[in-house]
Design an enzyme around this catalytic site. Structure first.
Site, short mmCIF file in Angstrom:
data_model
loop_
_atom_site.label_atom_id
_atom_site.label_comp_id
_atom_site.label_asym_id
_atom_site.label_seq_id
_atom_site.Cartn_x
_atom_site.Cartn_y
_atom_site.Cartn_z
N TRP A 151 0.67 -1.20 0.11
CA TRP A 151 0.04 -0.03 0.13
C TRP A 151 0.74 1.28 0.13
CZ3 TRP A 151 1.76 2.06 4.33
CH2 TRP A 151 2.09 1.22 5.57
N ASN A 152 2.31 1.01 0.29
CA ASN A 152 2.94 2.37 0.73
C ASN A 152 2.94 3.10 -0.77
OD1 ASN A 152 4.67 0.15 0.04
ND2 ASN A 152 6.26 1.86 0.75
N LYS A 175 -2.58 -8.09 -8.03
CA LYS A 175 -3.40 -8.01 -6.80
C LYS A 175 -2.87 -6.74 -5.97
CE LYS A 175 -3.60 -9.32 -2.64
NZ LYS A 175 -4.11 -7.98 -2.02
N GLY A 229 6.13 -7.18 3.04
CA GLY A 229 6.78 -7.47 4.06
C GLY A 229 7.56 -8.79 3.98
N GLU A 250 10.75 -8.14 -3.49
CA GLU A 250 11.18 -7.00 -2.95
C GLU A 250 10.51 -6.77 -1.49
OE1 GLU A 250 13.16 -4.83 -4.36
OE2 GLU A 250 12.98 -5.35 -6.56
N LEU A 251 11.41 -6.87 -0.74
CA LEU A 251 10.99 -6.90 0.79
C LEU A 251 11.31 -5.76 1.73
CD1 LEU A 251 11.32 -10.90 1.05
CD2 LEU A 251 9.41 -9.71 0.18
N CYS A 284 9.99 1.33 2.16
CA CYS A 284 10.93 0.01 2.44
C CYS A 284 12.27 0.68 2.46
CB CYS A 284 10.96 -0.86 1.09
SG CYS A 284 10.99 -0.15 -0.39
N GLU A 385 12.27 -4.24 11.17
CA GLU A 385 11.36 -2.91 10.56
C GLU A 385 10.21 -2.51 11.05
OE1 GLU A 385 9.39 -3.91 6.70
OE2 GLU A 385 10.42 -2.37 5.76
P1 NAD Z 1 2.19 -7.07 3.35
O1 NAD Z 1 3.32 -8.22 3.06
O2 NAD Z 1 1.36 -7.22 4.49
O3 NAD Z 1 1.28 -7.10 1.98
C1 NAD Z 1 1.99 -7.17 0.70
C2 NAD Z 1 0.94 -7.60 -0.21
O4 NAD Z 1 0.85 -8.88 -0.23
C3 NAD Z 1 -0.63 -7.03 -0.22
O5 NAD Z 1 -1.26 -6.95 -1.46
C4 NAD Z 1 -1.27 -8.28 0.61
O6 NAD Z 1 -2.59 -8.42 0.49
C5 NAD Z 1 -0.28 -9.47 0.15
N1 NAD Z 1 -0.54 -10.64 0.92
C6 NAD Z 1 -0.77 -10.83 2.36
N2 NAD Z 1 -0.83 -11.85 2.49
C7 NAD Z 1 -0.59 -12.65 1.48
C8 NAD Z 1 -0.57 -14.07 1.22
N3 NAD Z 1 -0.59 -15.07 2.15
N4 NAD Z 1 -0.24 -14.45 -0.05
C9 NAD Z 1 -0.08 -13.56 -1.06
N5 NAD Z 1 -0.29 -12.34 -0.79
C10 NAD Z 1 -0.45 -11.86 0.45
O7 NAD Z 1 3.30 -5.98 3.15
P2 NAD Z 1 2.20 -4.23 3.41
O8 NAD Z 1 2.08 -4.13 4.92
O9 NAD Z 1 1.34 -3.98 2.56
O10 NAD Z 1 3.61 -3.34 2.83
C11 NAD Z 1 4.66 -3.03 3.80
C12 NAD Z 1 5.84 -3.80 3.52
O11 NAD Z 1 6.49 -3.94 2.13
C13 NAD Z 1 6.94 -3.44 4.15
O12 NAD Z 1 7.77 -4.49 4.66
C14 NAD Z 1 7.98 -2.93 3.17
O13 NAD Z 1 9.42 -2.85 3.58
C15 NAD Z 1 7.68 -3.78 2.02
N6 NAD Z 1 8.01 -2.91 0.86
C16 NAD Z 1 9.03 -3.21 0.08
C17 NAD Z 1 9.38 -2.72 -1.08
C18 NAD Z 1 10.78 -2.84 -1.94
O14 NAD Z 1 10.92 -2.44 -3.00
N7 NAD Z 1 11.75 -3.69 -1.52
C19 NAD Z 1 8.71 -1.46 -1.59
C20 NAD Z 1 7.68 -1.05 -0.45
C21 NAD Z 1 7.65 -1.72 0.49
#
Ligand code: NAD
Length: 492
Positions: A151-152, A175, A229, A250-251, A284, A385
């Site tokens: 979402w960010n 998605k 995440g 990308e985490l 991130c 984080e």
């Molecule tokens: P999240 O991991 O909660 O969710 C990310 C996506 O995964 C969402 O669309 C969510 O619906 C989906 N998801 C959740 N559970 C799932 C499952 N079991 N199977 C498949 N998909 C699933 O992350 P968030 O809270 O939306 O975003 C924040 C995180 O994203 C932070 O950890 C941040 O560091 C990371 N991030 C990384 C980058 C990068 O480029 N490295 C960029 C931005 C954000």
């Protein structure tokens, strides 16, 4: 309240379960839009549409140059609607309009860059070691790609996947995050307007824990491109492994911003502030650890705190605002819990340290910009984080010590170095275990330069020429042009 439909096979679709997910504005804490709560049946329809589109004459028969032109057209449409989509993103995720508008104005460059690359994916003719044989390679798309995004920075992070994967000739089921899906569905309209054939781009909305598993394990999906995440990423990676799927991840990160005593202190202070407070720490690449050289430690911390105090919190839709709310109530709770953990661990809170409640902040989920000093690198606040406006300051004495502390987490997404010494800049950038190192700047990204993580921050790269390879596979083609067939009982 506005309702938006999903895009499946070129049609606008409600959820098969007829349910909705409310999109909540983090500044008002009120729902302002609804998107379909997708089901496994919706995922199956979307994957099926993407599978058929992948082999369709309209898409697979299209020349690479024509594909590139579609991406150019999309870029122009996004540029035209940039301000309106930026407002939607700010309303959805509470990040500053200045930042979202900047991202939206920049996003077209990714579609133009990869659109231009589409017809330059040239294979090679190999001077093969067998007489009478022509051997050459082709780069081919993988098939149906599932893109899962957070979402960010909703459209920016999706663009980093969509632009190369489409330029390479794949089709996609995307998605977006359940917290910020509206801009994705608006982008869906622009994909249609640009003329992408039906089924090439499908957008399914809903909760990751309800439809994520089906998306990641669907037998007709060739690749999963995930941003989110690290815990979710690990789960996605494990599930995708069962189907031997291609994966990029990308985490998260715990990036270090390292300030030496020879740096310009004013510039470094601005760099540290922008690294952690600009997006309320919800990026991130947040520079959530500031490593400060001991000779300037006290002066730096004092000036940093004074500067951070001036940050103006408020409505993220106002261009005057410098720090907005945290995006979700869950994230708000998590950030406050980490602040408490840091206090319990003995870190010294020198700024903020709790929720921000003022009349002008309404019901928004605001956390005070928070700074902990005298943080021990082993503390949880320095290792995990937070994804919020919380900075940990750690002193160091030598370059070796700075490198050891900076590299001493499970993550390796990015790092910043502030110094006037060229030698130091080079040594540090070589020794830091991070996919991106910035020297005397922070948070710069471009469509031209590869981005991705070391260690637990991810696998694969986005942006830059090499990233398109993440969406291609190489085929080796052998053509025998000799006049007689060789002995069939001997391998050639
Ligand atoms: P999240 O991991 O909660 O969710 C990310 C996506 O995964 C969402 O669309 C969510 O619906 C989906 N998801 C959740 N559970 C799932 C499952 N079991 N199977 C498949 N998909 C699933 O992350 P968030 O809270 O939306 O975003 C924040 C995180 O994203 C932070 O950890 C941040 O560091 C990371 N991030 C990384 C980058 C990068 O480029 N490295 C960029 C931005 C954000």
């Amino acid at each position: 309240m506005q309702d938006y439909d999903m895009l499946i096979g070129g049609n606008w679709a409600a959820s098969a379960g007829k349910q909705w997910v409310e999109s909540v504005n983090p500044f008002t804490a009120k729902a302002w839009a609804r998107v379909p709560r997708g089901t496994v049946a919706d995922v199956d329809r979307a994957v099926s549409a993407a599978k058929h589109a992948f082999v369709s004459k309209e898409w697979s028969g299209m020349t690479a140059s024509a594909r590139g032109l579609l991406l150019f057209r999309l870029a122009d449409l996004i540029a035209k609607h940039a301000e309106e989509i930026a407002k939607v993103e700010t309303t959805d995720n509470g990040k500053l309009i200045n930042e979202m508008a900047g991202q939206l104005r920049y996003i077209p460059q990714w579609f133009r860059y990869f659109g231009g690359l589409a017809d330059k994916l040239e294979g090679r003719v190999i001077p093969i070691d067998k007489p009478g044989v022509l051997n050459f390679t082709r780069y081919e798309p993988l098939g149906v790609v599932v893109a899962i995004t957070p979402w960010n920075s909703p459209l920016m992070l999706a663009t980093w996947k969509l632009a190369p994967l489409l330029a390479a000739g794949n089709t996609v089921v995307w998605k977006p995050s359940e917290h910020s899906s509206v801009s994705a569905l608006i982008l869906g309209k622009l994909f249609k307007e640009a003329g992408f054939p039906d089924g090439v781009v499908n957008i399914v909305t809903g909760f990751g824990n309800e439809i994520g598993e089906r998306l990641v394990t669907h037998p007709d999906v060739a690749k999963v491109a995930f941003t989110g995440g690290d815990q979710t990423g690990q789960h996605v990676y494990e599930q995708a492994a069962r189907g031997i799927k291609h994966v990029t991840l990308e985490l998260g990160g715990k990036s270090a911003n390292i300030v030496f005593d020879d740096a310009s202190m004013d510039d470094a202070i601005k760099g540290v502030i922008s690294g952690i407070f600009a997006a309320s720490g919800q990026t991130c690449i947040a520079g959530s650890r500031a490593l400060i050289h001991r000779p300037i430690y006290n002066e730096f911390v004092g000036k940093l705190v004074e500067f951070a105090k001036t940050a103006k919190m408020g409505d993220p839709l106002s261009t005057e605002t410098q720090v907005g709310p945290v995006t979700t109530p869950q994230q708000y709770k998590k950030v406050l819990e980490y602040i408490q953990i840091a206090k319990d661990e003995g870190a010294k809170c020198v700024l903020g340290g709790g929720p921000a409640k003022r009349p002008e902040l309404g019901d928004g989920w605001f956390v005070e910009p928070t700074i902990f000093s005298e943080v021990d690198p082993k503390m949880r606040i320095a290792q995990e984080e937070v994804f919020g406006p919380v900075l940990s300051i750690i002193p160091f004495d030598t370059e070796e010590q700075a490198i050891e502390i900076a590299n001493g987490t499970i993550f390796g997404l990015a790092a910043g170095v502030w110094t006037k010494s060229m030698r130091r800049a080079l040594v540090m950038s070589e020794k830091l275990q991070a996919g991106t190192v910035w020297v005397n700047t922070y948070m710069a990204v471009s469509y031209l330069s590869p981005f991705g993580g070391y260690k637990r921050s991810g696998i694969g790269r986005e942006s830059g020429i090499e990233s398109i390879r993440e969406y291609l596979q190489t085929k080796s083609i052998w053509i025998d042009v000799s006049e007689s067939t060789p002995n069939p009982f001997v391998m050639r």
